[in-house]
Scaffold this motif. Structure first.
Motif, PDB file in Angstrom:
ATOM      1  N   LEU A   1       0.830  -1.196   0.000  1.00 50.03           N
ATOM      2  CA  LEU A   1       0.000   0.000   0.000  1.00 50.03           C
ATOM      3  C   LEU A   1       0.870   1.254   0.000  1.00 50.03           C
ATOM      4  O   LEU A   1       1.914   1.298   0.656  1.00 50.03           O
ATOM      5  CB  LEU A   1      -0.928   0.011   1.221  1.00 50.03           C
ATOM      6  CG  LEU A   1      -1.855  -1.200   1.379  1.00 50.03           C
ATOM      7  CD1 LEU A   1      -2.711  -1.039   2.620  1.00 50.03           C
ATOM      8  CD2 LEU A   1      -2.727  -1.384   0.148  1.00 50.03           C
ATOM      9  N   ASN A   2       0.421   2.264  -0.715  1.00 52.64           N
ATOM     10  CA  ASN A   2       1.140   3.539  -0.785  1.00 52.64           C
ATOM     11  C   ASN A   2       0.471   4.522   0.164  1.00 52.64           C
ATOM     12  O   ASN A   2      -0.537   5.144  -0.156  1.00 52.64           O
ATOM     13  CB  ASN A   2       1.130   4.074  -2.217  1.00 52.64           C
ATOM     14  CG  ASN A   2       1.894   5.377  -2.349  1.00 52.64           C
ATOM     15  OD1 ASN A   2       2.740   5.699  -1.509  1.00 52.64           O
ATOM     16  ND2 ASN A   2       1.608   6.135  -3.402  1.00 52.64           N
ATOM     17  N   ILE A   3       1.036   4.655   1.361  1.00 54.02           N
ATOM     18  CA  ILE A   3       0.503   5.563   2.374  1.00 54.02           C
ATOM     19  C   ILE A   3       1.334   6.840   2.358  1.00 54.02           C
ATOM     20  O   ILE A   3       2.538   6.809   2.602  1.00 54.02           O
ATOM     21  CB  ILE A   3       0.542   4.926   3.783  1.00 54.02           C
ATOM     22  CG1 ILE A   3      -0.170   3.563   3.772  1.00 54.02           C
ATOM     23  CG2 ILE A   3      -0.091   5.860   4.808  1.00 54.02           C
ATOM     24  CD1 ILE A   3      -1.634   3.615   3.427  1.00 54.02           C
ATOM     25  N   LYS A   4       0.684   7.973   2.077  1.00 55.65           N
ATOM     26  CA  LYS A   4       1.406   9.237   1.939  1.00 55.65           C
ATOM     27  C   LYS A   4       1.602   9.955   3.257  1.00 55.65           C
ATOM     28  O   LYS A   4       2.559  10.713   3.413  1.00 55.65           O
ATOM     29  CB  LYS A   4       0.673  10.149   0.947  1.00 55.65           C
ATOM     30  CG  LYS A   4       0.632   9.597  -0.470  1.00 55.65           C
ATOM     31  CD  LYS A   4      -0.055  10.574  -1.410  1.00 55.65           C
ATOM     32  CE  LYS A   4      -0.058  10.031  -2.842  1.00 55.65           C
ATOM     33  NZ  LYS A   4      -0.734  10.970  -3.774  1.00 55.65           N
ATOM     34  N   PHE A   5       0.674   9.762   4.198  1.00 50.45           N
ATOM     35  CA  PHE A   5       0.793  10.436   5.489  1.00 50.45           C
ATOM     36  C   PHE A   5      -0.044   9.703   6.522  1.00 50.45           C
ATOM     37  O   PHE A   5      -0.951   8.946   6.191  1.00 50.45           O
ATOM     38  CB  PHE A   5       0.360  11.902   5.396  1.00 50.45           C
ATOM     39  CG  PHE A   5      -0.908  12.111   4.617  1.00 50.45           C
ATOM     40  CD1 PHE A   5      -2.143  11.788   5.153  1.00 50.45           C
ATOM     41  CD2 PHE A   5      -0.861  12.619   3.324  1.00 50.45           C
ATOM     42  CE1 PHE A   5      -3.307  11.966   4.438  1.00 50.45           C
ATOM     43  CE2 PHE A   5      -2.028  12.796   2.595  1.00 50.45           C
ATOM     44  CZ  PHE A   5      -3.254  12.467   3.149  1.00 50.45           C
ATOM     45  N   GLN A   6       0.288   9.938   7.789  1.00 50.95           N
ATOM     46  CA  GLN A   6      -0.476   9.351   8.886  1.00 50.95           C
ATOM     47  C   GLN A   6      -1.714  10.213   9.141  1.00 50.95           C
ATOM     48  O   GLN A   6      -1.615  11.435   9.219  1.00 50.95           O
ATOM     49  CB  GLN A   6       0.374   9.304  10.171  1.00 50.95           C
ATOM     50  CG  GLN A   6       1.793   8.808   9.978  1.00 50.95           C
ATOM     51  CD  GLN A   6       1.893   7.298   9.864  1.00 50.95           C
ATOM     52  OE1 GLN A   6       0.910   6.622   9.587  1.00 50.95           O
ATOM     53  NE2 GLN A   6       3.089   6.766  10.067  1.00 50.95           N
ATOM     54  N   SER A   7      -2.867   9.569   9.242  1.00 53.26           N
ATOM     55  CA  SER A   7      -4.101  10.302   9.521  1.00 53.26           C
ATOM     56  C   SER A   7      -5.104   9.338  10.130  1.00 53.26           C
ATOM     57  O   SER A   7      -4.790   8.179  10.387  1.00 53.26           O
ATOM     58  CB  SER A   7      -4.672  10.924   8.236  1.00 53.26           C
ATOM     59  OG  SER A   7      -5.274   9.933   7.424  1.00 53.26           O
ATOM     60  N   ASN A   8      -6.308   9.837  10.353  1.00 53.71           N
ATOM     61  CA  ASN A   8      -7.363   8.967  10.868  1.00 53.71           C
ATOM     62  C   ASN A   8      -7.858   7.986   9.819  1.00 53.71           C
ATOM     63  O   ASN A   8      -8.605   7.064  10.128  1.00 53.71           O
ATOM     64  CB  ASN A   8      -8.544   9.802  11.360  1.00 53.71           C
ATOM     65  CG  ASN A   8      -9.184  10.592  10.244  1.00 53.71           C
ATOM     66  OD1 ASN A   8      -8.557  11.486   9.677  1.00 53.71           O
ATOM     67  ND2 ASN A   8     -10.414  10.283   9.892  1.00 53.71           N
ATOM     68  N   ARG A   9      -7.437   8.162   8.562  1.00 50.83           N
ATOM     69  CA  ARG A   9      -7.872   7.283   7.486  1.00 50.83           C
ATOM     70  C   ARG A   9      -6.777   6.335   7.006  1.00 50.83           C
ATOM     71  O   ARG A   9      -7.073   5.355   6.323  1.00 50.83           O
ATOM     72  CB  ARG A   9      -8.364   8.110   6.295  1.00 50.83           C
ATOM     73  CG  ARG A   9      -9.528   9.028   6.617  1.00 50.83           C
ATOM     74  CD  ARG A   9     -10.032   9.719   5.352  1.00 50.83           C
ATOM     75  NE  ARG A   9     -11.040  10.711   5.651  1.00 50.83           N
ATOM     76  CZ  ARG A   9     -10.792  11.991   5.840  1.00 50.83           C
ATOM     77  NH1 ARG A   9      -9.556  12.437   5.755  1.00 50.83           N
ATOM     78  NH2 ARG A   9     -11.763  12.852   6.107  1.00 50.83           N
ATOM     79  N   SER A  10      -5.537   6.635   7.287  1.00 50.01           N
ATOM     80  CA  SER A  10      -4.446   5.795   6.801  1.00 50.01           C
ATOM     81  C   SER A  10      -3.281   5.811   7.788  1.00 50.01           C
ATOM     82  O   SER A  10      -3.024   6.827   8.441  1.00 50.01           O
ATOM     83  CB  SER A  10      -3.968   6.290   5.431  1.00 50.01           C
ATOM     84  OG  SER A  10      -3.493   7.620   5.512  1.00 50.01           O
ATOM     85  N   ARG A  11      -2.601   4.677   7.889  1.00 48.07           N
ATOM     86  CA  ARG A  11      -1.446   4.566   8.785  1.00 48.07           C
ATOM     87  C   ARG A  11      -0.398   3.665   8.142  1.00 48.07           C
ATOM     88  O   ARG A  11      -0.724   2.662   7.510  1.00 48.07           O
ATOM     89  CB  ARG A  11      -1.842   3.959  10.137  1.00 48.07           C
ATOM     90  CG  ARG A  11      -2.803   4.782  10.962  1.00 48.07           C
ATOM     91  CD  ARG A  11      -2.114   5.951  11.661  1.00 48.07           C
ATOM     92  NE  ARG A  11      -3.100   6.812  12.285  1.00 48.07           N
ATOM     93  CZ  ARG A  11      -3.604   6.625  13.487  1.00 48.07           C
ATOM     94  NH1 ARG A  11      -3.218   5.572  14.195  1.00 48.07           N
ATOM     95  NH2 ARG A  11      -4.490   7.465  13.980  1.00 48.07           N
ATOM     96  N   ASP A  12       0.858   4.050   8.342  1.00 45.31           N
ATOM     97  CA  ASP A  12       1.985   3.206   7.972  1.00 45.31           C
ATOM     98  C   ASP A  12       2.777   2.947   9.249  1.00 45.31           C
ATOM     99  O   ASP A  12       3.484   3.824   9.741  1.00 45.31           O
ATOM    100  CB  ASP A  12       2.854   3.893   6.914  1.00 45.31           C
ATOM    101  CG  ASP A  12       3.987   3.006   6.421  1.00 45.31           C
ATOM    102  OD1 ASP A  12       4.285   1.996   7.091  1.00 45.31           O
ATOM    103  OD2 ASP A  12       4.592   3.331   5.379  1.00 45.31           O
ATOM    104  N   TYR A  13       2.646   1.732   9.788  1.00 43.11           N
ATOM    105  CA  TYR A  13       3.279   1.401  11.059  1.00 43.11           C
ATOM    106  C   TYR A  13       4.749   1.038  10.894  1.00 43.11           C
ATOM    107  O   TYR A  13       5.437   0.785  11.879  1.00 43.11           O
ATOM    108  CB  TYR A  13       2.520   0.255  11.730  1.00 43.11           C
ATOM    109  CG  TYR A  13       1.084   0.607  12.026  1.00 43.11           C
ATOM    110  CD1 TYR A  13       0.736   1.329  13.167  1.00 43.11           C
ATOM    111  CD2 TYR A  13       0.058   0.243  11.156  1.00 43.11           C
ATOM    112  CE1 TYR A  13      -0.590   1.663  13.436  1.00 43.11           C
ATOM    113  CE2 TYR A  13      -1.272   0.574  11.416  1.00 43.11           C
ATOM    114  CZ  TYR A  13      -1.574   1.280  12.557  1.00 43.11           C
ATOM    115  OH  TYR A  13      -2.891   1.618  12.813  1.00 43.11           O
TER     116      TYR A  13
END
Length: 435
Positions: free
Chosen positions: A199-211
Motif C-alpha cells: 500500500l502507498n501511504i502518503k501520510f499518517q491520519s485517521n484514514r491511513s497509517r503506515d506502522y
C-alpha cells in the motif's frame, strides 16, 4: 425409515453426482466432508463454506451411482449423517459438476480487503481496526475508504500466511461490542484478498497509517476533523470537514468542464486540483483546496447556487473523505493546477498562483472574479466558461468560435454564446453566472 430423517431429503429432485450438504458446522473443512463421503465412492471435487452462514457445501463424486448410494443409505438409516455432532442434511444438487472459479478475492495475498457491515465510515476507528487485526501478526499498513459496498479497509500484513490466518479467523465474525461506539449495534466483517501487495501511504491520519515508517508526515487536517464533535448542537450528526469538496451537479443543461469549475471555485480561494466523474447517472466533481478553512467557506457560499442563469447546473456540496487527490495533470476530466502546463512557457506561472485569479469576497450574486488582460496567454489554458441564456430563449448553434461571437461593448457577455462553444471555444473573460 424414521420420520425424523424424512426432512433431510427431497425425493422429487433429479439425481446428480453432485450432492448439496446443509447445516454443516461453521467453516467445515474438505477433510471432514471427505471422511463423511469417501465410504460411498471417490470424490473429485468439493466446494465448502457456501452460503451466508458458511454452513453449506457441495461434493462431486466420480460416478452418479456413488452419489445415489450415499443419498439412499442415509434416507434408509436410523442414524442421520453427522459432522462434529451436528445433523447434516443431504440432497441432490441442481448442478452436475463443481466449477471452482476463483475470483481475485479468493487468491491468497498479504493484503486483505475488509468490508465493515452495519456501520458508517468513521464509526470504527483505525485504532480499533489495528487492534483487531494485529492479534494475528504485525500489521504494516492500513488504508480506509468508502465505496458503494460501504466502509472498507485495506490491511497489509508481512506475508500471505499471516493474512490468511487473520481472514480465516475473522471473516464472518463481529468486532467486539465494547470496541464500538454506543450508537452502533454490531459490526460484521466480510474479508477477501486484495490484489495489492504494498500500500502507498502518503501520510499518517485517521484514514491511513503506515506502522513501518514513524517518520511519515502527519496530516493534521485529517486528524483534527475526527476530533470535532460527531453530534452538532441540533442533535444531528455533524459532517467531518475536509479540504476537498464533493460537488453533485443537477439540471445539467450545459456541459460543465474542468475550466468552468475552476472559474467558479477559484473565486473563493486557490483551487489545487479538480476531478470530474460520473456516478449513479449524475455528474460529480472533487475540488481540492489547500486547507479546510477555504473549503468550508466555499461550501457555505456555493451550496445551492447555479453555475448558469435559469437554474442550470445547480451545485450541491458535501465534504469528501479525500484529502489529496491523485489526478492527471492535464486531461478532459481532471486537472492539477499545482503542476505547470508543459505547453506553456517555462517562465509563466499557472493561473492559480496569481492573486487576482482567486479573489475572496463574501457574496457571489452579481459579482465576478477579476480578470487581468495581461495574463490572458496564461489563464486561457484554464478559464473557458460558457455564457448564459435567458430561460426559454432559443439560440441557434454556431460551429466553433469566431470573432463575431464576442459580445459588443455594453452587451451582456452571455447573450450570444451557444452551448456548442462551451468546451473549447469561449473567449477569455466570460464567466459563469453565480446564482
Amino acid at each position: 425409515m424414521s420420520s425424523s430423517n424424512q426432512h433431510q431429503f427431497r425425493y422429487t429432485q433429479t439425481p446428480s453426482k453432485v450432492l448439496h450438504f446443509r447445516n454443516l458446522p461453521w467453516e467445515c473443512s474438505d477433510e471432514e466432508l471427505a471422511d463423511l463421503c469417501s465410504p460411498f465412492g471417490k470424490i473429485v471435487n468439493t466446494k465448502c463454506n457456501v452460503g451466508a452462514n458458511r454452513n453449506q457445501a457441495f461434493v462431486e463424486f466420480v460416478d452418479l451411482n456413488q452419489a445415489i448410494s450415499m443419498v439412499s443409505y442415509y434416507a434408509a438409516s436410523s442414524e442421520p449423517a453427522q459432522v462434529r455432532g451436528k445433523t447434516v442434511y443431504i440432497q441432490y444438487s441442481n448442478r452436475h459438476e463443481i466449477v471452482n472459479s476463483k475470483g481475485p478475492g479468493d487468491v491468497p495475498g498479504n493484503v486483505l480487503l475488509v468490508t465493515f457491515e452495519g456501520v458508517e465510515a468513521g464509526e470504527v476507528s483505525i485504532d480499533v481496526i489495528h487492534l483487531v487485526f494485529s492479534a494475528f501478526g504485525f500489521v504494516h499498513k492500513i488504508a480506509t475508504f468508502e465505496k458503494t459496498a460501504g466502509f472498507q479497509a485495506l490491511i497489509q500484513f508481512t506475508d500471505a500466511e499471516t493474512a490468511s490466518s487473520a481472514r480465516n479467523a475473522l471473516d464472518g465474525r463481529s468486532i467486539p461490542r465494547y470496541l464500538l461506539p454506543e450508537n452502533v449495534g454490531s459490526c460484521n466483517l466480510r474479508i477477501s484478498y486484495s490484489a495489492h501487495r504494498d500500500l502507498n501511504i502518503k501520510f499518517q491520519s485517521n484514514r491511513s497509517r503506515d506502522y513501518t515508517n514513524p517518520m511519515l508526515p502527519v496530516n493534521q487536517t485529517a486528524i483534527d476533523s475526527t476530533l470535532q464533535s460527531a453530534i452538532g448542537p441540533d442533535g444531528k450528526r455533524k459532517e467531518p470537514e475536509s479540504n476537498v469538496l464533493l460537488a453533485t451537479i443537477e439540471n445539467m443543461q450545459y456541459a460543465v468542464t474542468v475550466e468552468v469549475l475552476n472559474t467558479v471555485f477559484s473565486a473563493l480561494g486557490t483551487v489545487q486540483k479538480i476531478a470530474i466523474f460520473e456516478k449513479n447517472g449524475q455528474t460529480q466533481a472533487l475540488i481540492q483546496y489547500p486547507d479546510v478553512t477555504i473549503a468550508a467557506g466555499a461550501k457555505e457560499a456555493l451550496e445551492g447556487h447555479n453555475i448558469y442563469d435559469g437554474g442550470y447546473c445547480k451545485l450541491h456540496l458535501t465534504y469528501s473523505r479525500h484529502t489529496d487527490l491523485n489526478v492527471k495533470a492535464f486531461s478532459d476530466k481532471s486537472r492539477d493546477y499545482t503542476v505547470l502546463n508543459p505547453s506553456l512557457h517555462a517562465t509563466q506561472a499557472p493561473a492559480w498562483q496569481h492573486t487576482q485569479a482567486a479573489p475572496m469576497y463574501p457574496g457571489l450574486q452579481g459579482q465576478m472574479p477579476s480578470w487581468d488582460q495581461n495574463q490572458q496567454d496564461v489563464t486561457q489554458s484554464y478559464l473557458s466558461a460558457p455564457g448564459t441564456f435567458p430561460s426559454g430563449q432559443a439560440v441557434p448553434p454556431i460551429p466553433g468560435y469566431s470573432p463575431s461571437a464576442v459580445p459588443s461593448s455594453g452587451a451582456s457577455p452571455h447573450s450570444n454564446m451557444p452551448p456548442e462553444s462551451f468546451a473549447d471555444a469561449s473567449p477569455p473573460g466570460i464567466q459563469p453566472y453565480y446564482g
